[in-house]
Design an enzyme around this catalytic site. Structure first.
Site, PDB file in Angstrom:
ATOM      1  CG  HIS A 102      11.005   4.435  -2.870  1.00  0.00           C
ATOM      2  ND1 HIS A 102       9.618   4.622  -2.647  1.00  0.00           N
ATOM      3  CD2 HIS A 102      11.081   3.108  -2.372  1.00  0.00           C
ATOM      4  CE1 HIS A 102       9.145   3.660  -1.957  1.00  0.00           C
ATOM      5  NE2 HIS A 102       9.983   2.580  -1.626  1.00  0.00           N
ATOM      6  CG  ASP A 104      12.068  -1.344  -2.100  1.00  0.00           C
ATOM      7  OD1 ASP A 104      11.626  -0.262  -1.700  1.00  0.00           O
ATOM      8  OD2 ASP A 104      11.497  -2.314  -2.011  1.00  0.00           O
ATOM      9  CG  HIS A 259       7.771   0.504  -5.142  1.00  0.00           C
ATOM     10  ND1 HIS A 259       9.182   0.174  -5.383  1.00  0.00           N
ATOM     11  CD2 HIS A 259       7.962   0.497  -3.681  1.00  0.00           C
ATOM     12  CE1 HIS A 259       9.811  -0.110  -4.210  1.00  0.00           C
ATOM     13  NE2 HIS A 259       9.021   0.139  -3.256  1.00  0.00           N
ATOM     14  NE  ARG A 274      11.869  -3.721   1.458  1.00  0.00           N
ATOM     15  CZ  ARG A 274      12.506  -2.328   1.778  1.00  0.00           C
ATOM     16  NH1 ARG A 274      11.654  -1.241   1.089  1.00  0.00           N
ATOM     17  NH2 ARG A 274      13.353  -2.069   2.003  1.00  0.00           N
TER      18      ARG A 274
HETATM   19 FE   FE2 Z   1       9.807   0.444  -1.097  1.00  0.00          FE
END
Ligand code: FE2
Length: 315
Positions: A102, A104, A259, A274
């Site tokens: 995917h 983000d 990723h 994150r």
């Molecule tokens: Fe991600």
């Protein structure tokens, strides 16, 4: 550091098409604008940068570093942040691993331009992050397929069968899915996105892209076409496998990569935090921009207008 000549950062390539690393750059220090410009330039080139022994031991350092690249988003449009830290999202094995490819937050109209991940808790083995160049994928398409991809638009949504992996038997999987989908987002993005700083074209699809906008095409056939295009993204030549060490930060360009976090660590605890940098509204090759179909992302993230001069530097 008050040297008059700026040190040239030495990023070491990790593969031909994606990824480079640097060891020992102190991200907690007061990095000069010139250093940040070098990092941005390296990000434009390599798409994912790995900072090892980066002196990045807390969320504050990560937040400060990420902020140098633009305003930050909230942690997530629907998922709760780390307590008291609205920009920090815990990416925690307790909540299931992100073992699907995917980019983000592409279900919103203004997905983050860049993501940073910082090692917090690491398993004894496994738990790497795979990062793919979607530009490499676009280049690899045979010309006829590339011409076809150029015409396509896809609908991205956070509310679909596998938005939270069901194969993982986490006690809180249902609760987690409910949180993830508590606001329903749907956005139409061009399948081929033009990077605003480099002009590079990449396939902008990934896990949240659920169907193509082709009138009369069934969902099954639509998925088949997306799967075909996605196969080019995940070719080994387009992927770098990044292992994690303590005191490490990874910065990747969310406009031109995907990723994947393989679930290969036997249920050991793993946590990365994150922090994401607010992005622009994607543009297709004809200059048309993405459109929101459902869900208001303005609280989650402001929209950053990004244009480049001829050298690729942001204006
Ligand atoms: Fe991600």
């Amino acid at each position: 550091m008050s040297t008059t000549t700026e040190t040239r950062l030495e990023f070491r390539k990790l593969s031909a098409r994606v990824g480079a690393e640097i060891r020992g750059l102190d991200l907690s220090s007061d990095l000069s604008d010139a250093t940040i410009a070098q990092i941005r330039e390296a990000l434009n080139t390599h798409k994912a940068l790995v900072f090892r022994e980066a002196n990045v031991h807390d969320d504050e350092t990560q937040v400060r570093f990420a902020s140098r690249f633009g305003p930050l988003t909230q942690a997530h449009p629907t998922v709760a942040s780390v307590e008291g830290k609205p920009a920090v999202l815990p990416v925690d094995s307790e909540n299931g691993s992100a073992n699907n490819w995917h980019t983000d937050v592409t279900f919103v109209v203004n997905p983050p331009q860049a993501s940073t991940l910082r090692s917090v808790t690491l398993p004894a083995y496994g738990g790497e992050t795979l990062i793919a160049s979607s530009a490499g994928a676009y280049q690899d398409l045979p010309e006829e397929l590339r011409d076809f991809a150029d015409t396509l638009w896809a609908v991205h949504t956070n509310d679909y069968d596998y938005s939270v992996p069901k194969n993982l038997e986490h006690a809180n999987a249902d609760e987690r899915r409910k949180e993830f989908t508590r606001i329903h987002f749907e956005t139409a993005h061009p399948v081929v996105r033009v990077h605003p700083l480099t002009g590079e074209r990449g396939l902008f699809i990934g896990g949240f892209a659920q169907r193509l906008r082709i009138v009369g095409l069934s969902n099954t056939e639509s998925k088949d076409i997306l799967r075909l295009l996605q196969a080019y993204v995940t070719r080994p030549e387009n992927v770098v496998r990044v292992n994690w060490e303590p005191d490490q930060l990874v910065l990747f360009d969310n406009r031109i990569t995907q990723h994947y976090a393989p679930d290969n660590y036997d249920g050991q605890p793993r946590q990365l935090n994150r922090v994401t940098v607010a992005g622009d509204v994607p543009l297709g090759i004809d200059g048309r921009s993405s459109t929101s179909i459902q869900g208001d992302s303005s609280v989650y993230s402001e929209t950053v207008e990004l244009r480049a001069d001829v050298s690729g530097a942001p204006l």
